[in-house]
Write a protein that holds these residues in place. Sequence first.
Motif, PDB file in Angstrom:
ATOM      1  N   MET A   1       0.811  -1.218   0.000  1.00 14.71           N
ATOM      2  CA  MET A   1       0.000   0.000   0.000  1.00 14.71           C
ATOM      3  C   MET A   1       0.845   1.269   0.000  1.00 14.71           C
ATOM      4  SD  MET A   1      -3.247  -0.650  -0.058  1.00 14.71           S
ATOM      5  CE  MET A   1      -4.611  -1.684   0.453  1.00 14.71           C
ATOM      6  N   LEU A   2       2.093   1.174   0.392  1.00 13.65           N
ATOM      7  CA  LEU A   2       2.944   2.355   0.488  1.00 13.65           C
ATOM      8  C   LEU A   2       3.744   2.612  -0.780  1.00 13.65           C
ATOM      9  CD1 LEU A   2       4.361   1.892   4.108  1.00 13.65           C
ATOM     10  CD2 LEU A   2       2.583   3.476   3.389  1.00 13.65           C
ATOM     11  N   HIS A   3       3.674   1.708  -1.710  1.00 16.55           N
ATOM     12  CA  HIS A   3       4.512   1.819  -2.903  1.00 16.55           C
ATOM     13  C   HIS A   3       4.080   3.022  -3.741  1.00 16.55           C
ATOM     14  CE1 HIS A   3       7.259   0.392  -5.962  1.00 16.55           C
ATOM     15  NE2 HIS A   3       6.291   0.432  -6.876  1.00 16.55           N
ATOM     16  N   ASN A   4       4.983   3.972  -3.943  1.00 13.56           N
ATOM     17  CA  ASN A   4       4.727   5.187  -4.725  1.00 13.56           C
ATOM     18  C   ASN A   4       5.970   5.498  -5.560  1.00 13.56           C
ATOM     19  OD1 ASN A   4       2.064   6.322  -4.044  1.00 13.56           O
ATOM     20  ND2 ASN A   4       2.874   6.305  -1.970  1.00 13.56           N
ATOM     21  N   PRO A   5       6.140   4.826  -6.684  1.00 10.33           N
ATOM     22  CA  PRO A   5       7.405   4.962  -7.399  1.00 10.33           C
ATOM     23  C   PRO A   5       7.610   6.298  -8.097  1.00 10.33           C
ATOM     24  CG  PRO A   5       5.885   3.580  -8.628  1.00 10.33           C
ATOM     25  CD  PRO A   5       5.223   3.886  -7.327  1.00 10.33           C
ATOM     26  N   VAL A   6       6.554   6.964  -8.516  1.00  9.46           N
ATOM     27  CA  VAL A   6       6.727   8.155  -9.351  1.00  9.46           C
ATOM     28  C   VAL A   6       6.220   9.431  -8.699  1.00  9.46           C
ATOM     29  CG1 VAL A   6       6.657   6.829 -11.484  1.00  9.46           C
ATOM     30  CG2 VAL A   6       4.528   7.665 -10.509  1.00  9.46           C
ATOM     31  N   LYS A   7       5.663   9.346  -7.500  1.00 10.04           N
ATOM     32  CA  LYS A   7       5.084  10.530  -6.870  1.00 10.04           C
ATOM     33  C   LYS A   7       6.149  11.403  -6.236  1.00 10.04           C
ATOM     34  CE  LYS A   7       0.335   9.135  -5.970  1.00 10.04           C
ATOM     35  NZ  LYS A   7      -0.727   9.049  -4.951  1.00 10.04           N
ATOM     36  N   GLN A   8       5.815  12.704  -6.126  1.00 10.83           N
ATOM     37  CA  GLN A   8       6.693  13.642  -5.431  1.00 10.83           C
ATOM     38  C   GLN A   8       6.524  13.483  -3.928  1.00 10.83           C
ATOM     39  OE1 GLN A   8       8.919  15.565  -7.062  1.00 10.83           O
ATOM     40  NE2 GLN A   8       8.204  14.580  -8.955  1.00 10.83           N
ATOM     41  N   SER A   9       7.450  14.077  -3.172  1.00  9.93           N
ATOM     42  CA  SER A   9       7.469  13.899  -1.719  1.00  9.93           C
ATOM     43  C   SER A   9       6.162  14.331  -1.052  1.00  9.93           C
ATOM     44  CB  SER A   9       8.650  14.658  -1.121  1.00  9.93           C
ATOM     45  OG  SER A   9       8.671  14.540   0.276  1.00  9.93           O
ATOM     46  N   PRO A  10       5.615  15.531  -1.351  1.00 12.02           N
ATOM     47  CA  PRO A  10       4.345  15.903  -0.681  1.00 12.02           C
ATOM     48  C   PRO A  10       3.202  14.943  -0.997  1.00 12.02           C
ATOM     49  CG  PRO A  10       5.396  17.814  -1.701  1.00 12.02           C
ATOM     50  CD  PRO A  10       6.139  16.619  -2.195  1.00 12.02           C
ATOM     51  N   GLU A  11       3.147  14.463  -2.260  1.00 11.44           N
ATOM     52  CA  GLU A  11       2.079  13.537  -2.627  1.00 11.44           C
ATOM     53  C   GLU A  11       2.237  12.201  -1.910  1.00 11.44           C
ATOM     54  OE1 GLU A  11       2.301  13.251  -6.804  1.00 11.44           O
ATOM     55  OE2 GLU A  11       1.449  15.230  -7.186  1.00 11.44           O
ATOM     56  N   MET A  12       3.475  11.740  -1.762  1.00 10.16           N
ATOM     57  CA  MET A  12       3.715  10.491  -1.040  1.00 10.16           C
ATOM     58  C   MET A  12       3.287  10.622   0.412  1.00 10.16           C
ATOM     59  SD  MET A  12       7.431   9.402  -2.564  1.00 10.16           S
ATOM     60  CE  MET A  12       7.498   7.953  -1.547  1.00 10.16           C
ATOM     61  N   GLN A  13       3.639  11.759   1.002  1.00 10.29           N
ATOM     62  CA  GLN A  13       3.276  11.959   2.404  1.00 10.29           C
ATOM     63  C   GLN A  13       1.766  12.054   2.554  1.00 10.29           C
ATOM     64  OE1 GLN A  13       5.692  14.792   4.395  1.00 10.29           O
ATOM     65  NE2 GLN A  13       4.265  15.149   6.053  1.00 10.29           N
ATOM     66  N   SER A  14       1.121  12.700   1.604  1.00  8.58           N
ATOM     67  CA  SER A  14      -0.339  12.838   1.669  1.00  8.58           C
ATOM     68  C   SER A  14      -1.025  11.484   1.550  1.00  8.58           C
ATOM     69  CB  SER A  14      -0.803  13.777   0.560  1.00  8.58           C
ATOM     70  OG  SER A  14      -2.198  13.859   0.536  1.00  8.58           O
ATOM     71  N   SER A  15      -0.582  10.662   0.590  1.00  2.23           N
ATOM     72  CA  SER A  15      -1.215   9.356   0.409  1.00  2.23           C
ATOM     73  C   SER A  15      -0.971   8.447   1.607  1.00  2.23           C
ATOM     74  CB  SER A  15      -0.690   8.700  -0.867  1.00  2.23           C
ATOM     75  OG  SER A  15       0.698   8.440  -0.763  1.00  2.23           O
ATOM     76  N   THR A  16       0.239   8.516   2.184  1.00  3.40           N
ATOM     77  CA  THR A  16       0.517   7.725   3.386  1.00  3.40           C
ATOM     78  C   THR A  16      -0.349   8.176   4.551  1.00  3.40           C
ATOM     79  OG1 THR A  16       2.798   7.406   2.663  1.00  3.40           O
ATOM     80  CG2 THR A  16       2.314   6.981   4.973  1.00  3.40           C
ATOM     81  N   ALA A  17      -0.479   9.488   4.714  1.00  7.16           N
ATOM     82  CA  ALA A  17      -1.308  10.011   5.807  1.00  7.16           C
ATOM     83  C   ALA A  17      -2.763   9.598   5.625  1.00  7.16           C
ATOM     84  CB  ALA A  17      -1.190  11.530   5.863  1.00  7.16           C
ATOM     85  N   GLU A  18      -3.250   9.604   4.378  1.00  4.60           N
ATOM     86  CA  GLU A  18      -4.634   9.205   4.131  1.00  4.60           C
ATOM     87  C   GLU A  18      -4.839   7.740   4.493  1.00  4.60           C
ATOM     88  OE1 GLU A  18      -7.787   9.039   0.377  1.00  4.60           O
ATOM     89  OE2 GLU A  18      -5.868  10.116   0.199  1.00  4.60           O
ATOM     90  N   LEU A  19      -3.876   6.904   4.143  1.00  2.00           N
ATOM     91  CA  LEU A  19      -3.973   5.480   4.446  1.00  2.00           C
ATOM     92  C   LEU A  19      -3.973   5.238   5.960  1.00  2.00           C
ATOM     93  CD1 LEU A  19      -3.801   2.456   3.572  1.00  2.00           C
ATOM     94  CD2 LEU A  19      -1.309   2.731   3.663  1.00  2.00           C
ATOM     95  N   ILE A  20      -3.017   5.842   6.661  1.00  2.00           N
ATOM     96  CA  ILE A  20      -2.869   5.592   8.099  1.00  2.00           C
ATOM     97  C   ILE A  20      -4.031   6.192   8.870  1.00  2.00           C
ATOM     98  CG2 ILE A  20      -1.420   6.107  10.093  1.00  2.00           C
ATOM     99  CD1 ILE A  20       1.002   5.781   8.312  1.00  2.00           C
ATOM    100  N   THR A  21      -4.444   7.392   8.479  1.00  2.00           N
ATOM    101  CA  THR A  21      -5.563   8.020   9.180  1.00  2.00           C
ATOM    102  C   THR A  21      -6.852   7.235   8.953  1.00  2.00           C
ATOM    103  OG1 THR A  21      -4.501  10.137   8.730  1.00  2.00           O
ATOM    104  CG2 THR A  21      -6.728  10.202   9.621  1.00  2.00           C
ATOM    105  N   GLY A  22      -6.986   6.636   7.780  1.00  2.21           N
ATOM    106  CA  GLY A  22      -8.136   5.777   7.538  1.00  2.21           C
ATOM    107  C   GLY A  22      -8.153   4.584   8.469  1.00  2.21           C
ATOM    108  N   LEU A  23      -6.992   3.995   8.690  1.00  3.68           N
ATOM    109  CA  LEU A  23      -6.922   2.876   9.636  1.00  3.68           C
ATOM    110  C   LEU A  23      -7.253   3.326  11.048  1.00  3.68           C
ATOM    111  CD1 LEU A  23      -3.687   1.119   8.334  1.00  3.68           C
ATOM    112  CD2 LEU A  23      -5.997   0.190   8.264  1.00  3.68           C
TER     113      LEU A  23
END
Length: 1365
Positions: free
Chosen positions: A510-532
């Motif tokens: 779920m954390l794999h983000n090969p092409v995203k920029q740093s802010p987008e990676m952090q945002s997607s990770t935060a969305e995943l963890i906050t959802g949990l």
Amino acid sequence: MAAHKPVEWVQAVITRFDEQLPIKVGHQNTHTKVSIEHNKECLINISKYKFSLVISGLTTILKNVNNMRIYGDTSEKNLYLSQLIILDTLEKCLAGQSKDCLRLDETMLVKQLLPEICHFIHTYREGHQHAAELRASASAVLFSLSCNNFNAVFSRISTRLQELTVCSEDNVDVHDIELMQYINVDCSKLKRLLQETVLKFRALKKPAQLAVINSLEKAFWNWVENYPDEFTMLYQRPQADMAEAAEKLFDLVDSFAESAKRKAAVWPLQIILLILCPEITHTISKDTVEDSKANKKLFMDSLRKALAGQGGNKQLMESSAIACVKLCKASTYINWEDHSTIFLLVQSIVMDLKALLFNPAKSFWRGTGSQNADVELMVDCFVSCFRINPHNNQHFKVCLAASSPSTFHFVLVNSLHRIITNSHLDWWPKIDAVYCYSKDLRFMFSDTLNRVIQGPGTHAPLRMTTSLTFKGKMTPSLKFKEKATDLDTRSYKCLLLALVKLIHADPKLMLHNPVKQSPEMQSSTAELITGLVQLVPLTNTTQLSQEAMEALLVLHQPETIELWNPDAPIETFWDISSQVLFLICRKLIGQQMVNGTEVLKWLREILICRNKFLLKNKECATKGGGIPICRQAQTKLEVCLYMFLWSPDTEAVLVAMSCFRHLCEEADIRSAADEVPVQNILPNYATFSELASVSNMMGTGRSTLQKRVMALLRRIEHPTPGNIEAWEDTHAKWEQATKQILNFPKNKADDGQQEWINMTGFLCALGGVCLQQRSTPGPATYSPPMGPMSERKPSMISMGPCEVSNPMAIATSCSYSASSETPVSRFLDRLLALLVCGHDRVGLHVRTNVKDLLGLELSPALYPMLFNKLRNSIGKFFDTQGPVPINDTNTQFVEQTIAIMKNLLDNHTDGSSEHLGQASIETMMLNLVRYVRILGNVVHAIQIKTKLCQLVEVMMERRDDLSFCQEMKFRNKMVEYLTDWVMGTSNQAADDDIKCLTRDLDQASMEAVVSLLAGLPLQPEEGDGVELMEAKSQLFLKYFTLFMNLLNDCSEVEDEGQAVGGRKRGMSRRLASLRHCTVLAMSNLLNANVDSGLMHSIGLGYHKDLQTRATFMEVLTKILQQGTEFDTLAETVLADRFERLVELVTMMGDQGELPIAMALANVVPGSQWDELARVLVTLFDSRHLLYQLLWNMFSKEVELADSMQTLFRGNSLASKIMTFCFKVYGAAYLQKLLEPLLRGVITTPDHISFEVDPTRLEQGENLEDNQRNLLQITERFFQAIIGSSSEFPPQLRSVCHCLYQATCHSLLNKATVKEKKENKKAFPGNGGILSFLFYLDSLFALQETFFQKLSSALKNILSTYYDLF
């Protein structure tokens, strides 16, 4: 015992295991759980050496438990837990059984254990709450049992098969045949099962044949999954006997499949039997085969046709799909490099199989009740296809498609989970082959989460806290279907659970983000963890909540945190992990989780993972840690842990205390990274460390643990947003709980009562630190640097002037500023009201606990506030006109107050001495005595008086820690009151019980009087019209006579006791202590009042009564031992005492400092400075030390001045002293000097004017003439003053010289170089003129009548001079 009597010892362990089962002990707590686990481990270890004893004992326990009768849901749950514990222990003991175990054990296992295990498997009840778990646990026991005892189980199966061959009934019991589904099967064991089946299959009835077909299929998969190497070896080295048995059974089954229905039933087994014949699979792949193999090729052709839907029979199509999935699955256990012909068979059916199972337009469905089996079939197919060809991703896209049913999503997620968790063969591809679908899986998780959260009956969603580093918001994906029914909601919950398990299994997916920029990676990770995090508080889906916690824990592993945002891991960690802490702690604080203790345990593991990550990156551990969410999370975490300390659950308290250890560890890491003291980050570090150390007290009782917690809370010194918010939140909950207890006492369980007690103690213990908060706290933010204590603002306690009026009157002093507005003050008011709670059911319980908690657990910082509130409350009894209101409520409050005060003064806790003296208790004590003394002589009143006397004695023991405004007067009054109780009713009482009580009162009164009289000079009441010494002498005689009478009374009772037996003699033995106290009181009285008392007592030495003379000698001996000074008998004693007092006040140090005088200047209120100035000037001038006094006072005044312009302009003690000096020493000089001049001004003709203000000139006046007149009169004044220098008083010369020296010395030291040059000549002039103007002010004050006729012009002159300087 274990060495000499092993059997007895093993039996003792088994008995202990039995006695601690839930069905025997009832409710389980942490201690019993730990004990059961310890017993399990002990039995498992013993079984390695005493296998038969342990298994036999456990079998007996299991049998007894199964035969127990239970009633109610609780008992049923305890039975189920007990059975699970026994089965789990059996399974581990059997798994550890030695291979060379004696075969004699087999008989015991077959006769005892096997029937009990089969009972659980056979009596499976579909839909029962615990049936599935019990069956699974029993199956595990059977599997372990069959490892070393296969013959016993096989014999049972074989015997049942033999019985069924001769059975003529259609409905037969096939349970024993089904045992082959659960046993441990290797290649040789499977061969035996096949051979046994071949022999007896034809003679079985149809139900038995179907049971055999189904069971053999599952036995095959047991073999393949547990011994995959053997299956792989089968295709490398085929076994003829295995193939022979399989082929024979295939033919038997093929002949059984006469109809389409029977074919559908046997095809899954037939494909397995073909798989067991590698050579046959190779043969049937050819175009032509021999006749003996023709039926096998025909079977495969029928399978392909049915799979493609050519036969038109739905049952055969479904059966063919099952058989083909099993073929694909079995092929994955063979290495592709072996180039087996089985792969040709797979390739021939795989496309049609995927087209049938993964068709979005027409879902594969075998009817109601088969949904789980269908999903399992699809998962097997999905996983098998992935393992066969991981790069063929067509079915991935189908399962992720927006138009696909939710079942496809569920199959996809479960398949990925199986790929991750079951990948033990080397040639199976790994999950990283599908990392490219991470984005789609995250979208699926977000969409499913929103559907579940918004579904009916779920918890309100948590809001994501705004971050400074990114503004990621949870935007639901529009990729999936929008509307969900209740049935869909349940299916989405299952899908969400599968997704969470997938995250738990491999968070990288779920954390794999090969092409995203740093802010987008952090945002997607935060969305995943906050959802949990949103799933953790869900109350109606416990499993989902538990899995979410496990997934979050895996995501917080140090190596996984690095993947949150590889470009900025530290900053991302602080941001996202702080949000997790903040959201979870907020829910825990609101008590919105039924499994709060379990969540807190999980939170502890999160803290451990955080610290591991920080330790791994300790060099830059604080990078990005200054954002607001970090401080907010720290505050919420503190609040959460504080509030769990008052939980009625002992385990929760211990877990919360252990979490403080990890707070301290984090502070250590951060302080080392920033190179700052750890107290700057965690102000209460030391107390937190102690709380953590106490968390190891596993065997501690609930009450003892709470006392320890309260003691540590009282030691917290520094107010933080965390402890202040925790106190306020607890106070709000306490108010609600108090109302609940008082309004609905029947509805409040024991835990609720205990929680209320714990909350009350928590508020009492932590309330002191809340007084130090600077203001009402705003939003919860945490600012670590608190600074040292010396730089911090002191307590909010603002003491008013101490009691200086008559202490016997009701005084209002020592109050807190705005104390009535603080929550702490309201809390204490509420507690004082509860001291007299009159509720029928819970009144006694509430009163007792409030009294104990106030007296034993209250923070010392709250002592002054409590003293003042008690004083004010008792003082109200005496505010009304007329008699004091005597009623049960007031009496109860007084009694409770006495008990609280005694406990407080008896309690020598840390810091108590510091705070006891911040408020005077004189008025309260006197009012207590006044109230109690009018209660009469009933039993209850005597008991209260006795307790009050004991309080007085304790008060005098803590005399050095308490503050007294008029100590001598207070103690004299107390002696007067308490001596009234001595011998008050002891002689008149008729009842022996009352006599005992009154003697106890005599004893307590005398012990209190002894402590009061120690070093106490008697002070008679003023205004008696009698000379002081005479009144003092009469007062001494009064007390001395009382004490002598008491001694005589003790002697008489002793004589009676010798003559009369029984209780009289028993009472007389209690009088020895009373007599001793009386002698001590007489000694203390005479010791402190020899001057007025010796003349009254000396005659007793010549008394005719021998015992009286002996008593006097005893008193005299004690005062000599105490070192009484008889020089007080001299006539000059008062003068000598005053002389010593003057010497003390005028004492001067080596450097010219005046410690006593300066101390008085600091503590005396401003309203009394005039009187203090008079005393100091008079005393120091009499000792010729006036200059030293002036120098000290003037130097301090100049030192504190902000600038030269404000010098001596304030209302200070120095200006008061200067004014008094001019008044006393300069009045005669001024009058002699200025009276002639002023009379001349007054008698000036009317046409001569001194007005120089043009706006005030009267008609006919000339401004120039007036200016000339003013200059002339000023010159006359000035010359007269200059000419009178020889007559200037010497004391005032000292004042002026000292003022000049102090001003020049201090101001020049403060000034810069430039200022010194500019003002060098200004200091002398200013000093002299200031002195003279003060001089004139003093004169005006003295000669007010004389200067009433002073012209406005001269007044203006003087005021103008003053304003200029």
